[in-house]
Design an enzyme around this catalytic site. Structure first.
Site, PDB file in Angstrom:
ATOM      1  N   CYS A 264       0.797  -1.238   0.000  1.00  0.00           N
ATOM      2  CA  CYS A 264       0.000   0.000   0.000  1.00  0.00           C
ATOM      3  C   CYS A 264       0.824   1.280   0.000  1.00  0.00           C
ATOM      4  CB  CYS A 264      -0.938  -0.011   1.196  1.00  0.00           C
ATOM      5  SG  CYS A 264      -1.969  -1.469   1.215  1.00  0.00           S
TER       6      CYS A 264
HETATM    7  C1  UGA Z   1      -1.355   0.407   5.529  1.00  0.00           C
HETATM    8  C2  UGA Z   1      -2.173   1.393   6.376  1.00  0.00           C
HETATM    9  O1  UGA Z   1      -1.636   1.441   7.711  1.00  0.00           O
HETATM   10  C3  UGA Z   1      -3.648   0.987   6.433  1.00  0.00           C
HETATM   11  O2  UGA Z   1      -4.401   1.956   7.148  1.00  0.00           O
HETATM   12  C4  UGA Z   1      -4.187   0.886   4.980  1.00  0.00           C
HETATM   13  O3  UGA Z   1      -5.530   0.441   4.951  1.00  0.00           O
HETATM   14  C5  UGA Z   1      -3.330  -0.100   4.202  1.00  0.00           C
HETATM   15  O4  UGA Z   1      -1.957   0.339   4.220  1.00  0.00           O
HETATM   16  C6  UGA Z   1      -3.859  -0.136   2.789  1.00  0.00           C
HETATM   17  O5  UGA Z   1      -3.838   0.906   2.122  1.00  0.00           O
HETATM   18  O6  UGA Z   1      -4.395  -1.168   2.385  1.00  0.00           O
HETATM   19  P1  UGA Z   1      -0.265  -2.014   5.905  1.00  0.00           P
HETATM   20  O7  UGA Z   1       0.477  -1.740   4.639  1.00  0.00           O
HETATM   21  O8  UGA Z   1      -0.986  -3.302   6.065  1.00  0.00           O
HETATM   22  O9  UGA Z   1      -1.383  -0.858   6.164  1.00  0.00           O
HETATM   23  O10 UGA Z   1       0.777  -1.953   7.097  1.00  0.00           O
HETATM   24  P2  UGA Z   1       1.324  -0.868   8.125  1.00  0.00           P
HETATM   25  O11 UGA Z   1       1.180  -1.407   9.486  1.00  0.00           O
HETATM   26  O12 UGA Z   1       0.761   0.459   7.864  1.00  0.00           O
HETATM   27  O13 UGA Z   1       2.894  -0.867   7.774  1.00  0.00           O
HETATM   28  C7  UGA Z   1       3.405  -0.460   6.517  1.00  0.00           C
HETATM   29  C8  UGA Z   1       4.916  -0.393   6.554  1.00  0.00           C
HETATM   30  O14 UGA Z   1       5.352   0.700   7.360  1.00  0.00           O
HETATM   31  C9  UGA Z   1       5.596  -1.632   7.142  1.00  0.00           C
HETATM   32  O15 UGA Z   1       6.711  -1.980   6.346  1.00  0.00           O
HETATM   33  C10 UGA Z   1       6.062  -1.203   8.526  1.00  0.00           C
HETATM   34  O16 UGA Z   1       7.220  -1.871   8.955  1.00  0.00           O
HETATM   35  C11 UGA Z   1       6.362   0.282   8.269  1.00  0.00           C
HETATM   36  N1  UGA Z   1       6.266   1.112   9.502  1.00  0.00           N
HETATM   37  C12 UGA Z   1       5.075   1.277  10.131  1.00  0.00           C
HETATM   38  C13 UGA Z   1       7.400   1.761   9.977  1.00  0.00           C
HETATM   39  O17 UGA Z   1       8.503   1.634   9.407  1.00  0.00           O
HETATM   40  N2  UGA Z   1       7.290   2.558  11.078  1.00  0.00           N
HETATM   41  C14 UGA Z   1       6.119   2.742  11.734  1.00  0.00           C
HETATM   42  O18 UGA Z   1       6.089   3.479  12.729  1.00  0.00           O
HETATM   43  C15 UGA Z   1       4.989   2.087  11.250  1.00  0.00           C
END
Ligand code: UGA
Length: 422
Positions: A264
């Protein structure tokens, strides 16, 4: 209500299972019979915590079909949940949305009841009005907002806690221009007792992109400040704990490290930049967000070189291959650019992930896969890519560790330790 859900990927299967649990009858529509058979037998076609249980619990309200036109005729509400992958220029590929719209139009053709079509797939603002509505009107000969309804209802589910996000959403966004669809959509989500914000279709589409792009921006910002904190010997985690205490800013999505992956954030930020460019707007903040995100994992390599200048013939361990914990999803995982660099420099890679090794093997059949995390520790150095909880229960004594996610046990016990931003 009888609802058809088109697309059995992550969004479709979670949305359909959630709506079934709210008491609706769901017809899952897809092309892959194997996935439909799984759903029909109460099993999830994807790995997502709690989804098997939810599908099994609501089995008697779930049916499946490969025939989209009949599924539309049989249902009153239809959610479009098909993929919108990236094109080479960053824009999104709307082929599946277009194909589905054609079939929906055919289904509406002989349908007398008022039917609302809901676009849940992530599409650039203007797509529902510029593509979905005209195609359905053309195929059905019926007018949107009069003969049938249309709404945008973007999803905000996070992989790994999607069920929780469905039932305890921060908000539900409903974009629609007709009252009837608005009432239907509000009644569907009303039992969740979560805030509902109703707006125009293109505003709803933009809320999705603006949300994901902002979260990605928070991460790249935390990473850039984190890089500076490391240089100045300041603990970045403490910094963002303090920063996040300001309610205008908030504490979430400030975990610095090697950046964001997944299906995403990278795709949506690229699509927003490309879509903006096509209308003459330069989104320079978001271009920088991507730039930071690309360079961040490579910082691991520079710390590795500080310890082992020449990687040729060295064994380098990789802990974690999934793009984040609690998923087997490796799309845009930060492991990919890191492992590419290691291979290019002639290192022998030995990797471990509790869930994502099978998927990764498809991409990288020639690296070595360990049976346990401990097996990786005997490498010349170990890179931590994903913060799986089990990596906190390892004794890293004597191991050279470069940590991309801040695993406390590694920081405490490793023989030689470098964190990317701390
Ligand atoms: C993300 C959004 O958080 C959701 O709200 C959205 O619905 C979804 O995309 C989508 O568009 O379908 P997701 O990709 O499942 O969800 O996962 P996240 O938990 O957001 O993490 C995304 C990436 O960011 C991961 O690689 C994670 O390691 C990284 N991340 C997250 C960080 O590096 N730091 C943080 O503080 C949080």
């Amino acid at each position: 209500m009888k609802i058809s859900v088109i697309g059995t990927g992550y969004v479709g299967s979670v949305t359909g299972a959630g709506l079934a649990d709210l008491g609706h009858h769901i017809i899952f529509v897809g092309r892959d019979q194997k996935k439909l058979d799984l759903i029909q037998s109460g099993k999830s076609p994807i790995f997502e915590k709690g989804l098997d249980e939810l599908l099994a619990k609501n089995r008697d309200r779930i049916s499946t079909s490969t025939d989209m036109v009949s599924a539309i005729r049989e249902s009153e509400l239809c959610f479009i949940c098909v993929g919108t992958p990236s094109n080479a220029d960053g824009s999104i590929d709307l082929q599946q949305v277009r194909d589905v719209s054609v079939s929906i139009g055919k289904g509406l053709d002989s349908d007398d009841q008022y039917h609302t079509i809901v676009v849940k797939s992530t599409v650039f603002p203007g797509t529902t009005e510029g593509l979905v509505i005209p195609v359905i009107e053309r195929e059905s000969g019926k007018t949107a907002g009069i003969d049938w309804g249309i709404a945008s209802n973007p999803e905000f589910l996070k992989e790994g806690c999607a069920i929780e996000d469905f039932f305890q959403a921060d908000r539900v966004i409903i974009g629609t221009n007709d009252q009837k669809s608005r009432h239907i959509m509000e009644s569907i989500y009303e039992p969740l007792k979560v805030p509902i914000y109703t707006t125009s279709i293109r505003t709803a589409e933009m809320i999705k992109y603006a949300s994901n792009a902002f979260l990605a921006t928070k991460i790249s910002y935390a990473n850039e400040i984190g890089n500076l904190c490391k240089r100045l010997d300041i603990d970045t985690r403490d910094v963002f704990t303090g920063v996040g205490m300001d309610h205008r800013i908030g504490p979430d999505f400030f975990r610095s490290g090697i950046g964001f992956g997944g299906s995403c954030f990278p795709k949506d930020v690229r699509a927003l930049i490309a879509g903006a460019r096509s209308v003459g707007i330069d989104l320079s903040i978001l271009a920088s967000v991507l730039k930071v995100n690309e360079s961040q994992p490579l910082r691991m390599l520079s710390f590795l070189h500080a310890k082992i200048p020449a990687l040729h013939g060295k064994t380098i361990g990789v802990l974690g291959l999934a793009f984040k914990p609690d998923t087997d999803d490796i799309r845009e995982s930060r492991a990919i650019p890191v492992i590419d660099s290691l291979i290019r420099e002639g290192a022998e890679v030995v990797a471990y992930d509790p869930m994502a090794m099978d998927n990764f093997r498809g991409l990288y059949p020639n690296i070595r896969y360990a049976k346990t995390a401990e097996e990786v520790l005997s490498s010349d150095a170990v890179l931590i890519i994903t913060e799986w909880p089990e990596f906190e229960n390892i004794d890293y004594t004597g191991t050279v560790v470069i940590d991309g996610r801040r695993v406390d046990a590694a920081e405490r016990s490793a023989g030689w330790y470098q964190g990317v931003c701390w």
